[in-house]
Design a protein around this motif. Structure first.
Motif, PDB file in Angstrom:
ATOM      1  N   PHE A 173      -7.493   4.876  -5.861  1.00 19.63           N
ATOM      2  CA  PHE A 173      -7.642   6.190  -6.483  1.00 19.63           C
ATOM      3  C   PHE A 173      -6.979   6.213  -7.861  1.00 19.63           C
ATOM      4  O   PHE A 173      -7.528   6.777  -8.812  1.00 19.63           O
ATOM      5  N   ASP A 174      -5.811   5.584  -7.996  1.00 25.02           N
ATOM      6  CA  ASP A 174      -5.128   5.531  -9.293  1.00 25.02           C
ATOM      7  C   ASP A 174      -5.952   4.777 -10.327  1.00 25.02           C
ATOM      8  O   ASP A 174      -6.038   5.184 -11.488  1.00 25.02           O
ATOM      9  N   ASP A 228      -5.236   2.031   5.215  1.00 25.00           N
ATOM     10  CA  ASP A 228      -3.995   1.743   4.511  1.00 25.00           C
ATOM     11  C   ASP A 228      -3.811   2.701   3.336  1.00 25.00           C
ATOM     12  O   ASP A 228      -4.567   2.660   2.363  1.00 25.00           O
ATOM     13  N   SER A 229      -2.802   3.561   3.435  1.00 27.47           N
ATOM     14  CA  SER A 229      -2.609   4.583   2.393  1.00 27.47           C
ATOM     15  C   SER A 229      -2.224   3.960   1.055  1.00 27.47           C
ATOM     16  O   SER A 229      -2.578   4.490  -0.003  1.00 27.47           O
ATOM     17  N   ALA A 230      -1.526   2.823   1.057  1.00 26.76           N
ATOM     18  CA  ALA A 230      -1.162   2.174  -0.204  1.00 26.76           C
ATOM     19  C   ALA A 230      -2.414   1.693  -0.942  1.00 26.76           C
ATOM     20  O   ALA A 230      -2.529   1.868  -2.162  1.00 26.76           O
ATOM     21  N   THR A 231      -3.352   1.105  -0.219  1.00 22.75           N
ATOM     22  CA  THR A 231      -4.610   0.657  -0.822  1.00 22.75           C
ATOM     23  C   THR A 231      -5.415   1.848  -1.315  1.00 22.75           C
ATOM     24  O   THR A 231      -5.939   1.842  -2.431  1.00 22.75           O
ATOM     25  N   LEU A 232      -5.502   2.876  -0.504  1.00 23.49           N
ATOM     26  CA  LEU A 232      -6.237   4.083  -0.876  1.00 23.49           C
ATOM     27  C   LEU A 232      -5.668   4.682  -2.154  1.00 23.49           C
ATOM     28  O   LEU A 232      -6.416   5.012  -3.089  1.00 23.49           O
ATOM     29  N   ASN A 233      -4.359   4.795  -2.230  1.00 22.56           N
ATOM     30  CA  ASN A 233      -3.715   5.354  -3.429  1.00 22.56           C
ATOM     31  C   ASN A 233      -3.911   4.461  -4.646  1.00 22.56           C
ATOM     32  O   ASN A 233      -4.137   4.961  -5.755  1.00 22.56           O
ATOM     33  N   ALA A 234      -3.840   3.142  -4.465  1.00 23.75           N
ATOM     34  CA  ALA A 234      -4.030   2.223  -5.586  1.00 23.75           C
ATOM     35  C   ALA A 234      -5.445   2.323  -6.147  1.00 23.75           C
ATOM     36  O   ALA A 234      -5.638   2.371  -7.368  1.00 23.75           O
ATOM     37  N   TYR A 255     -10.405  -4.174  -6.277  1.00 33.22           N
ATOM     38  CA  TYR A 255      -8.961  -4.173  -6.028  1.00 33.22           C
ATOM     39  C   TYR A 255      -8.664  -5.224  -4.964  1.00 33.22           C
ATOM     40  O   TYR A 255      -9.256  -5.203  -3.881  1.00 33.22           O
ATOM     41  N   GLU A 268     -12.694  16.971  -3.954  1.00 32.45           N
ATOM     42  CA  GLU A 268     -12.315  15.911  -3.032  1.00 32.45           C
ATOM     43  C   GLU A 268     -13.309  14.763  -3.109  1.00 32.45           C
ATOM     44  O   GLU A 268     -14.511  14.967  -3.004  1.00 32.45           O
TER      45      GLU A 268
END
Length: 96
Positions: A83-84, A75-81, A36, A55
């Motif tokens: 994970f998605d 960075d929560s945006a990177t983490l969420n991306a 990513y 988890e």
């Protein structure tokens, strides 16, 4: 949290042992590697008693001269991306 790799297990479903900054060994099952934004992340499932498997841990892979190390993602945006991407790939595998 930062980890260093102790031992090499590259295949998915393999168990890897990482050492945290306090010197504690932590075992994880390697579920996936995700690319990513020109970086590599690993998706890990903790292997410990009492873990219900719900988890996962996502870490940024740093490959330096001394070997591989992994660190947490702030960075929560990177983490969420990441994970998605992992979830989409799992859905694709499940539907095959």
């Amino acid at each position: 949290k930062a980890f260093e790799r102790n031992g090499i297990m590259e295949e998915f479903g393999g168990i890897i042992t990482l050492i945290d900054q306090d010197g504690n060994e932590c075992e994880f099952e390697l579920l996936d590697r995700v690319e990513y934004l020109d970086a590599e992340y690993v998706v890990l499932l903790p292997v410990e008693e009492g873990s219900d498997g719900s988890e996962v841990v996502i870490l940024l892979a740093d490959k330096g001269d001394a070997g591989s190390s992994y660190r947490g993602i702030d960075d929560s945006a990177t983490l969420n991306a990441v994970f998605d991407i992992f979830l989409r790939r799992q859905d694709e595998l499940d539907s095959e």
